[in-house]
Design a protein around this motif. Sequence first.
Motif, short mmCIF file in Angstrom:
data_model
loop_
_atom_site.label_atom_id
_atom_site.label_comp_id
_atom_site.label_asym_id
_atom_site.label_seq_id
_atom_site.Cartn_x
_atom_site.Cartn_y
_atom_site.Cartn_z
N ALA A 33 0.82 -1.21 0.00
CA ALA A 33 0.00 0.00 0.00
C ALA A 33 0.86 1.26 0.00
N GLU A 34 1.95 1.25 0.76
CA GLU A 34 2.81 2.44 0.85
C GLU A 34 3.52 2.71 -0.46
N SER A 35 4.05 1.67 -1.12
CA SER A 35 4.75 1.91 -2.38
C SER A 35 3.78 2.35 -3.48
N SER A 51 13.15 -9.21 -0.68
CA SER A 51 14.40 -9.71 -0.11
C SER A 51 14.96 -8.78 0.97
N ARG A 52 14.86 -7.47 0.75
CA ARG A 52 15.40 -6.50 1.71
C ARG A 52 14.35 -6.03 2.72
N GLN A 53 13.08 -6.37 2.44
CA GLN A 53 11.98 -5.95 3.31
C GLN A 53 11.96 -4.43 3.51
N GLU A 54 12.04 -3.71 2.36
CA GLU A 54 11.99 -2.25 2.42
C GLU A 54 11.47 -1.68 1.11
N LEU A 55 11.00 -0.44 1.17
CA LEU A 55 10.57 0.27 -0.02
C LEU A 55 11.77 0.59 -0.89
N TRP A 56 11.59 0.60 -2.21
CA TRP A 56 12.64 1.08 -3.09
C TRP A 56 12.04 1.87 -4.24
N HIS A 57 12.71 2.97 -4.52
CA HIS A 57 12.34 3.86 -5.61
C HIS A 57 13.15 3.43 -6.82
N LYS A 58 12.48 2.94 -7.87
CA LYS A 58 13.18 2.46 -9.06
C LYS A 58 14.01 3.59 -9.65
N GLY A 59 15.30 3.35 -9.79
CA GLY A 59 16.21 4.33 -10.37
C GLY A 59 16.84 5.28 -9.38
N ALA A 60 16.56 5.12 -8.09
CA ALA A 60 17.12 6.03 -7.09
C ALA A 60 18.65 6.05 -7.13
#
Length: 114
Positions: A33-35, A51-60
Amino acid sequence: MNSSINWDDRGLVAAIVQDAETGEVLMLAYMNAESLKRTLETGETWFWSRSRQELWHKGASSGNTQRVVDIRYDCDGDALLVRVTPAGPACHTGKVSCFYRNLNEPELANSGEH
């Protein structure tokens, strides 16, 4: 948030990312929901890394961001189609799409792996 999304038991939904201009499927990732909220707010793709159990911004870190054109959901509500304008390759290998390998390639057929 759209109540038509059928989140799985981990609170995730599959997100198929497609180049809005060419129609090429670029990658498959997962959103929570957050992403999805951040994607809608920023106009760029955000995902949940299982795998990392965290949000990621594609291309950050790579600069290969994806500008969202629109987001659609399937008839069951358990998959999203995120149509984007990419600013570079989608795959971490540098390939345009993560789907660059063919299961019928001789080295895979002869590898004996299942």
